[in-house]
Motif scaffolding. Structure first.
Motif, PDB file in Angstrom:
ATOM      1  N   SER A  16      51.990  69.009 -35.558  1.00  0.00           N
ATOM      2  CA  SER A  16      52.098  68.568 -34.170  1.00  0.00           C
ATOM      3  C   SER A  16      52.558  69.771 -33.354  1.00  0.00           C
ATOM      4  CB  SER A  16      53.122  67.440 -34.037  1.00  0.00           C
ATOM      5  OG  SER A  16      52.670  66.289 -34.697  1.00  0.00           O
ATOM      6  N   LEU A  17      51.832  70.051 -32.277  1.00  0.00           N
ATOM      7  CA  LEU A  17      52.101  71.240 -31.476  1.00  0.00           C
ATOM      8  C   LEU A  17      52.209  70.886 -30.000  1.00  0.00           C
ATOM      9  CD1 LEU A  17      49.234  73.315 -33.107  1.00  0.00           C
ATOM     10  CD2 LEU A  17      51.652  73.539 -33.648  1.00  0.00           C
ATOM     11  N   CYS A  18      53.062  71.612 -29.292  1.00  0.00           N
ATOM     12  CA  CYS A  18      53.145  71.542 -27.835  1.00  0.00           C
ATOM     13  C   CYS A  18      52.751  72.915 -27.326  1.00  0.00           C
ATOM     14  CB  CYS A  18      54.553  71.188 -27.387  1.00  0.00           C
ATOM     15  SG  CYS A  18      55.074  69.560 -27.906  1.00  0.00           S
ATOM     16  N   VAL A  19      51.655  72.979 -26.579  1.00  0.00           N
ATOM     17  CA  VAL A  19      51.106  74.270 -26.158  1.00  0.00           C
ATOM     18  C   VAL A  19      50.897  74.257 -24.648  1.00  0.00           C
ATOM     19  CG1 VAL A  19      49.175  75.881 -26.413  1.00  0.00           C
ATOM     20  CG2 VAL A  19      49.913  74.523 -28.385  1.00  0.00           C
ATOM     21  N   GLN A 106      58.006  61.634 -22.599  1.00  0.00           N
ATOM     22  CA  GLN A 106      58.221  63.032 -22.227  1.00  0.00           C
ATOM     23  C   GLN A 106      59.265  63.611 -23.175  1.00  0.00           C
ATOM     24  OE1 GLN A 106      56.325  64.058 -19.815  1.00  0.00           O
ATOM     25  NE2 GLN A 106      57.265  65.774 -18.790  1.00  0.00           N
ATOM     26  N   TRP A 107      59.025  64.794 -23.693  1.00  0.00           N
ATOM     27  CA  TRP A 107      60.079  65.416 -24.486  1.00  0.00           C
ATOM     28  C   TRP A 107      60.833  66.394 -23.593  1.00  0.00           C
ATOM     29  CZ3 TRP A 107      60.039  70.652 -24.732  1.00  0.00           C
ATOM     30  CH2 TRP A 107      58.823  71.315 -24.593  1.00  0.00           C
ATOM     31  N   THR A 108      62.102  66.538 -23.866  1.00  0.00           N
ATOM     32  CA  THR A 108      62.932  67.460 -23.094  1.00  0.00           C
ATOM     33  C   THR A 108      63.790  68.274 -24.038  1.00  0.00           C
ATOM     34  OG1 THR A 108      64.678  65.809 -22.852  1.00  0.00           O
ATOM     35  CG2 THR A 108      63.058  65.930 -21.090  1.00  0.00           C
ATOM     36  N   THR A 109      64.129  69.432 -23.574  1.00  0.00           N
ATOM     37  CA  THR A 109      65.037  70.300 -24.307  1.00  0.00           C
ATOM     38  C   THR A 109      66.298  70.427 -23.467  1.00  0.00           C
ATOM     39  OG1 THR A 109      63.205  71.518 -25.246  1.00  0.00           O
ATOM     40  CG2 THR A 109      65.362  72.590 -25.313  1.00  0.00           C
TER      41      THR A 109
END
Length: 114
Positions: A16-19, A106-109
């Motif tokens: 799984s990638l976030c690009v 939504q992913w957050t850091t």
């Protein structure tokens, strides 16, 4: 963070990638789930089982990082896929790619503190 250039993913499987990039290319990949922001048409070649969803990442400073990478957040071509192998049977007829328009969180850091 966002990349003003190309991201080339090759010989990769089950990831799984976030690009977030100007250009995405894949070759000889299998079973990838890609959350994607792409300023140009994503290009796939001899890859199967690729699922693409729109970029859904967020972190403090992302707007500035996108600006520095010369990316316009309003121009995401994640769903304009070009398949170099269209019409070619791969992996015994496996589906090359599909778009996933379903809602995803939504992913957050979070901010890190020194």
């Amino acid at each position: 963070g966002p990349c003003d250039g190309s991201v080339f993913i090759r010989d990769t499987m089950d990831c799984s990638l976030c690009v977030c990039c100007r250009q995405l290319r894949t070759r000889d990949c299998k079973n990838l789930d890609i959350s994607l922001f792409c300023a140009t048409q994503p290009s796939l070649e001899t890859s199967t089982g690729i699922q693409i969803t729109p970029w859904r990442g967020s972190y403090p400073g992302i707007e500035e990082h996108m600006r520095l990478a010369n990316l316009d957040a309003a121009k995401n071509l994640w769903d304009q896929v070009y398949d170099f192998s269209a019409g070619v049977e791969l992996e015994g007829g496996a589906q090359h790619w599909r778009l996933d328009h379903s809602p995803h969180p939504q992913w957050t850091t979070p901010l890190s503190t020194p």
